[in-house]
Scaffold this motif. Structure first.
Motif, short mmCIF file in Angstrom:
data_model
loop_
_atom_site.label_atom_id
_atom_site.label_comp_id
_atom_site.label_asym_id
_atom_site.label_seq_id
_atom_site.Cartn_x
_atom_site.Cartn_y
_atom_site.Cartn_z
N GLY A 20 0.79 -1.22 0.00
CA GLY A 20 0.00 0.00 0.00
C GLY A 20 0.82 1.27 0.00
N ASP A 21 0.34 2.28 -0.71
CA ASP A 21 0.98 3.59 -0.70
C ASP A 21 0.80 4.22 0.68
OD1 ASP A 21 0.39 2.72 -3.35
OD2 ASP A 21 0.85 4.72 -4.08
N VAL A 22 1.86 4.85 1.18
CA VAL A 22 1.84 5.40 2.54
C VAL A 22 1.36 6.85 2.50
CG1 VAL A 22 3.22 5.93 4.58
CG2 VAL A 22 3.72 3.88 3.24
N LEU A 23 0.33 7.14 3.27
CA LEU A 23 -0.23 8.49 3.36
C LEU A 23 0.45 9.25 4.49
CD1 LEU A 23 -2.44 10.52 2.41
CD2 LEU A 23 -3.90 9.55 4.21
N ILE A 24 0.96 10.45 4.18
CA ILE A 24 1.67 11.27 5.17
C ILE A 24 1.02 12.66 5.20
CG2 ILE A 24 3.91 12.17 5.90
CD1 ILE A 24 5.16 10.05 4.00
N PRO A 25 0.16 12.93 6.19
CA PRO A 25 -0.51 14.24 6.27
C PRO A 25 0.30 15.23 7.12
CG PRO A 25 -1.52 12.71 7.80
CD PRO A 25 -0.39 11.97 7.16
N ARG A 26 1.27 15.88 6.51
CA ARG A 26 2.07 16.88 7.24
C ARG A 26 1.32 18.21 7.25
NH1 ARG A 26 7.02 15.05 4.46
NH2 ARG A 26 8.17 13.68 5.85
N VAL A 27 0.61 18.47 8.32
CA VAL A 27 -0.20 19.68 8.44
C VAL A 27 -0.14 20.20 9.87
CG1 VAL A 27 -1.81 19.07 6.58
CG2 VAL A 27 -2.27 18.30 8.92
N THR A 28 -0.53 21.46 10.03
CA THR A 28 -0.68 22.06 11.35
C THR A 28 -2.16 22.07 11.70
OG1 THR A 28 1.25 23.49 11.06
CG2 THR A 28 -0.33 24.13 12.76
N VAL A 29 -2.50 21.47 12.84
CA VAL A 29 -3.89 21.36 13.27
C VAL A 29 -4.10 22.24 14.50
CG1 VAL A 29 -5.69 19.82 14.13
CG2 VAL A 29 -4.13 19.03 12.33
N SER A 84 8.72 10.32 -0.85
CA SER A 84 7.35 10.80 -0.70
C SER A 84 7.10 11.93 -1.69
CB SER A 84 7.10 11.28 0.73
OG SER A 84 8.01 12.29 1.09
N GLU A 85 5.91 11.95 -2.26
CA GLU A 85 5.54 12.94 -3.27
C GLU A 85 4.37 13.77 -2.76
OE1 GLU A 85 3.57 13.02 -7.78
OE2 GLU A 85 4.38 11.15 -6.94
N LYS A 86 4.52 15.09 -2.84
CA LYS A 86 3.46 15.98 -2.38
C LYS A 86 2.32 16.00 -3.41
CE LYS A 86 2.62 20.69 -0.70
NZ LYS A 86 3.23 22.01 -0.41
N ILE A 87 1.11 15.85 -2.92
CA ILE A 87 -0.05 15.86 -3.80
C ILE A 87 -0.45 17.30 -4.09
CG2 ILE A 87 -2.42 15.07 -4.11
CD1 ILE A 87 -1.92 12.96 -1.98
N GLY A 88 -0.59 17.63 -5.37
CA GLY A 88 -1.04 18.96 -5.73
C GLY A 88 -2.52 19.14 -5.42
N ARG A 89 -3.36 18.35 -6.05
CA ARG A 89 -4.79 18.34 -5.79
C ARG A 89 -5.31 16.93 -5.60
NH1 ARG A 89 -9.87 17.95 -8.28
NH2 ARG A 89 -8.93 17.22 -10.22
N VAL A 90 -4.88 16.05 -6.51
CA VAL A 90 -5.32 14.65 -6.45
C VAL A 90 -4.21 13.77 -7.02
CG1 VAL A 90 -6.43 14.83 -8.72
CG2 VAL A 90 -7.16 13.04 -7.14
N ILE A 91 -4.16 12.55 -6.54
CA ILE A 91 -3.18 11.58 -7.04
C ILE A 91 -3.83 10.20 -7.03
CG2 ILE A 91 -2.15 11.00 -4.81
CD1 ILE A 91 0.57 10.92 -6.16
N TYR A 92 -3.42 9.36 -7.99
CA TYR A 92 -3.90 7.98 -8.02
C TYR A 92 -2.76 7.07 -7.60
CZ TYR A 92 -8.11 9.66 -10.23
OH TYR A 92 -9.28 10.31 -10.47
N THR A 93 -3.02 6.22 -6.66
CA THR A 93 -1.98 5.41 -6.05
C THR A 93 -1.43 4.35 -7.01
OG1 THR A 93 -3.67 3.94 -5.15
CG2 THR A 93 -2.91 5.72 -3.74
N SER A 94 -0.19 3.93 -6.75
CA SER A 94 0.43 2.87 -7.55
C SER A 94 -0.16 1.51 -7.21
CB SER A 94 1.95 2.85 -7.31
OG SER A 94 2.53 4.06 -7.73
#
Length: 295
Positions: free
Chosen positions: A170-179, A255-265
């Motif tokens: 599975g592709d790894v989701l990394i949500p680097r954000v300030t909450v 890791s690749e930053k998503i611009g708006r949308v991405i389709y996983t490998s």
């Protein structure tokens, strides 16, 4: 679609009245002999048209279920694959199957497909992504099983068709954000709630669906006590929604930053395990920076 008896009757009467030789039999009474015969024949024609409708449905179902080499055909065939069993193909090549249907041997639970073309070979190549397990808890099929799956596809595929079956981690989701949150609860409680929300988000995503930045942010924003979710353009490391994908050799890429949308490998996403290949990839809790919103 079959006409009603009344429609057929009215059309027959209109056609009959056009003929001079039958004009003397014109009568508005439903009890007249001529109208009675017309109604009876209308009922016969109606029955015939209903039979044609049923026949058309049967033919349509037969065409849709036959082996015709479409991408859906290969996708459905993979879902029917039974590990360790030998597939039997009819002598006329029009159908295949197993002598005994055993659902416990069906290891493929998710399939998607896409077509690719390159300059070296102008023929399209059908790429089929597969995974095993339950939705939200998917995993790759082992290399050994994948070899057998490709052998299975080679046996049932049409001559000249280029088909490749892949199964990646599975592709790894990394949500680097300030909450930002209201400070009414402990940090640990907020982190637990965000972890739960993101894992539910993963559970709800369809196989091979697009990963949208807006949906990931909205998932976090909906958590109780969260007041805002912000991507800080000045933060180090860089903030945003990132995805890291595995290659066919089982190695994780950058890791690749998503611009708006991405389709996983791989066709699905997951949280970093922080182990082995994913040791340097942060999990949800490590990715998110919590800040009390002081207005």
């Amino acid at each position: 679609m079959a006409r009603t008896i009344k429609e057929i009757y009215n059309e027959s009467v209109r056609e009959r009245n056009k003929r001079l030789e039958l004009s003397e039999f014109s009568n508005d009474s439903k009890l007249s002999v001529m109208n009675g015969l017309t109604w009876a024949f209308a009922a016969v024609i109606y029955s015939f048209e209903v039979l044609l409708d049923v026949f058309a449905i049967d033919i349509s179902n037969a065409i849709n279920s036959r082996i015709n080499g479409t991408p859906d055909y290969y996708a459905n065939a993979l879902l029917q694959y039974q590990k360790g069993d030998i597939v039997k193909v009819r002598e006329d090549g029009l159908a295949f199957g197993y002598e005994v249907i055993d659902g416990t041997k069906r290891i493929i639970t998710q399939v998607s497909y896409s077509e690719s073309t390159n300059n070296a070979n102008l023929d399209n190549k059908l790429i089929l992504k597969v995974a095993t397990g339950e939705k939200g808890k998917l995993s790759a099929i082992s290399p050994e099983d994948l070899l057998m799956v490709n052998a299975y596809i080679s046996r049932i595929k049409f001559a000249g068709t280029r088909v490749e079956v892949t199964s990646l981690k599975g592709d790894v989701l990394i949500p680097r954000v300030t909450v930002y949150y209201d400070g009414a609860v402990l940090e640990s409680e907020i982190y637990d709630s965000i972890d739960k929300a993101l894992n539910e988000y993963i559970m709800d995503i369809e196989f091979n669906a697009g990963i949208y930045v807006s949906k990931a942010l909205e998932t976090i924003r909906k958590v109780a006590h969260v007041t805002d979710v912000h991507i800080d353009g000045k933060a180090v490391p860089e903030q945003g929604i990132f995805v890291a994908c595995y290659d066919t050799d089982g190695h994780i890429g950058q890791s690749e930053k998503i611009g708006r949308v991405i389709y996983t490998s791989s066709g699905y996403i997951k949280e970093s395990t922080c182990k082995e290949e994913e040791a340097n990839l942060p999990n949800f809790r490590q990715s998110i920076k919590l800040v009390i919103d002081r207005g």
